[in-house]
Design a protein around this motif. Structure first.
Motif, PDB file in Angstrom:
ATOM      1  N   SER A 280       0.836  -1.202   0.000  1.00 18.16           N
ATOM      2  CA  SER A 280       0.000   0.000   0.000  1.00 18.16           C
ATOM      3  C   SER A 280       0.870   1.252   0.000  1.00 18.16           C
ATOM      4  CB  SER A 280      -0.938   0.018   1.205  1.00 18.16           C
ATOM      5  OG  SER A 280      -0.205   0.135   2.390  1.00 18.16           O
ATOM      6  N   GLY A 281       0.272   2.346  -0.408  1.00 21.12           N
ATOM      7  CA  GLY A 281       0.937   3.633  -0.421  1.00 21.12           C
ATOM      8  C   GLY A 281       0.030   4.687   0.169  1.00 21.12           C
ATOM      9  N   VAL A 282       0.618   5.645   0.860  1.00 21.04           N
ATOM     10  CA  VAL A 282      -0.159   6.707   1.498  1.00 21.04           C
ATOM     11  C   VAL A 282       0.262   8.040   0.900  1.00 21.04           C
ATOM     12  CG1 VAL A 282      -0.739   7.840   3.675  1.00 21.04           C
ATOM     13  CG2 VAL A 282      -0.334   5.365   3.626  1.00 21.04           C
ATOM     14  N   LEU A 283      -0.730   8.779   0.425  1.00 18.53           N
ATOM     15  CA  LEU A 283      -0.526  10.064  -0.238  1.00 18.53           C
ATOM     16  C   LEU A 283      -1.132  11.165   0.618  1.00 18.53           C
ATOM     17  CD1 LEU A 283       0.180  11.577  -2.958  1.00 18.53           C
ATOM     18  CD2 LEU A 283      -2.148  11.068  -3.643  1.00 18.53           C
ATOM     19  N   LEU A 284      -0.400  12.251   0.787  1.00 20.01           N
ATOM     20  CA  LEU A 284      -0.910  13.422   1.503  1.00 20.01           C
ATOM     21  C   LEU A 284      -1.003  14.575   0.521  1.00 20.01           C
ATOM     22  CD1 LEU A 284      -1.700  14.938   4.122  1.00 20.01           C
ATOM     23  CD2 LEU A 284       0.744  15.377   4.479  1.00 20.01           C
ATOM     24  N   LEU A 285      -2.220  15.089   0.322  1.00 20.58           N
ATOM     25  CA  LEU A 285      -2.446  16.254  -0.531  1.00 20.58           C
ATOM     26  C   LEU A 285      -2.580  17.472   0.365  1.00 20.58           C
ATOM     27  CD1 LEU A 285      -5.135  14.874  -3.041  1.00 20.58           C
ATOM     28  CD2 LEU A 285      -2.695  15.190  -3.452  1.00 20.58           C
ATOM     29  N   VAL A 286      -1.714  18.461   0.166  1.00 24.22           N
ATOM     30  CA  VAL A 286      -1.734  19.680   0.971  1.00 24.22           C
ATOM     31  C   VAL A 286      -2.030  20.854   0.048  1.00 24.22           C
ATOM     32  CG1 VAL A 286      -0.435  21.185   2.516  1.00 24.22           C
ATOM     33  CG2 VAL A 286      -0.017  18.726   2.552  1.00 24.22           C
ATOM     34  N   GLY A 287      -3.124  21.568   0.319  1.00 21.84           N
ATOM     35  CA  GLY A 287      -3.467  22.716  -0.504  1.00 21.84           C
ATOM     36  C   GLY A 287      -4.680  23.432   0.043  1.00 21.84           C
ATOM     37  N   SER A 288      -4.875  24.658  -0.391  1.00 19.51           N
ATOM     38  CA  SER A 288      -5.955  25.480   0.146  1.00 19.51           C
ATOM     39  C   SER A 288      -7.297  25.259  -0.560  1.00 19.51           C
ATOM     40  CB  SER A 288      -5.569  26.959   0.092  1.00 19.51           C
ATOM     41  OG  SER A 288      -5.212  27.321  -1.219  1.00 19.51           O
TER      42      SER A 288
END
Length: 177
Positions: free
Chosen positions: A15-23
């Motif tokens: 598995s892979g974990v993605l973090l999306l950071v944005g306004s």
């Protein structure tokens, strides 16, 4: 309010974990849905955040993050400032291939509030790739989702013989250009 570290937790199997950071939370959700709809041979978990640091009270429940994608809306100076502020809460070892900058809204050049050179400089400073796209268009959103799935697969260590660091070095612009 701790610094985000790439190797402080054990990876999850296949598995892979993605973090999306944005306004722009709406674009984050659309991109997350497009990523989850892609055909893949591993499990993907996506976490959304408007900014960093992440709350520390849930840190013990949070899985190891394999790829951080900072989303910058080219029409919003606040978006760039938010990303620049958030970068202080990312451990330096994340910039060894586990971070990328995703610039959205590039289809409307006349509405730009941010110079593309400023974003490219940010990518150079943090040795991280910069991807330009228009997420409002479904075809471009799908292509971007496919690219992020491939990047996540590498960053999670699921592609034998390719590391995140070697991958990002391939994506870097050569000095001769």
């Amino acid at each position: 309010m701790a610094v985000l570290r790439p190797f402080d937790k054990l990876p999850q199997l296949n598995s892979g974990v993605l973090l999306l950071v944005g306004s722009d939370e709406a674009l984050q959700r659309q991109l997350a849905e497009a990523i989850l709809q892609e055909k893949k041979d591993f499990n993907i978990s996506i976490h959304l955040a408007t900014s960093l640091p992440l709350p520390s009270e849930r840190d013990h429940l949070r899985p190891r993050i394999d790829l951080v994608v900072f989303m910058i809306d080219i029409k919003s100076k606040y978006s760039l400032k938010n990303v620049e502020t958030s970068l202080a809460y990312v451990d330096a070892s994340f910039f060894l291939g586990k971070v990328c900058f995703l610039v959205t809204g590039v289809g409307r050049v006349n509405a730009c509030s941010i110079e593309t050179n400023a974003v490219c400089k940010l990518g150079e400073t943090y040795c991280s790739p910069v991807l330009f796209c228009e997420l409002e268009l479904e075809g471009v959103r799908t292509a971007t989702a496919q690219r992020l799935v491939r990047m996540l697969r590498i960053c999670a260590g699921l592609l034998p013989g390719v590391s995140a660091l070697s991958f990002v070095s391939l994506m870097r612009k050569s000095d001769d250009d």
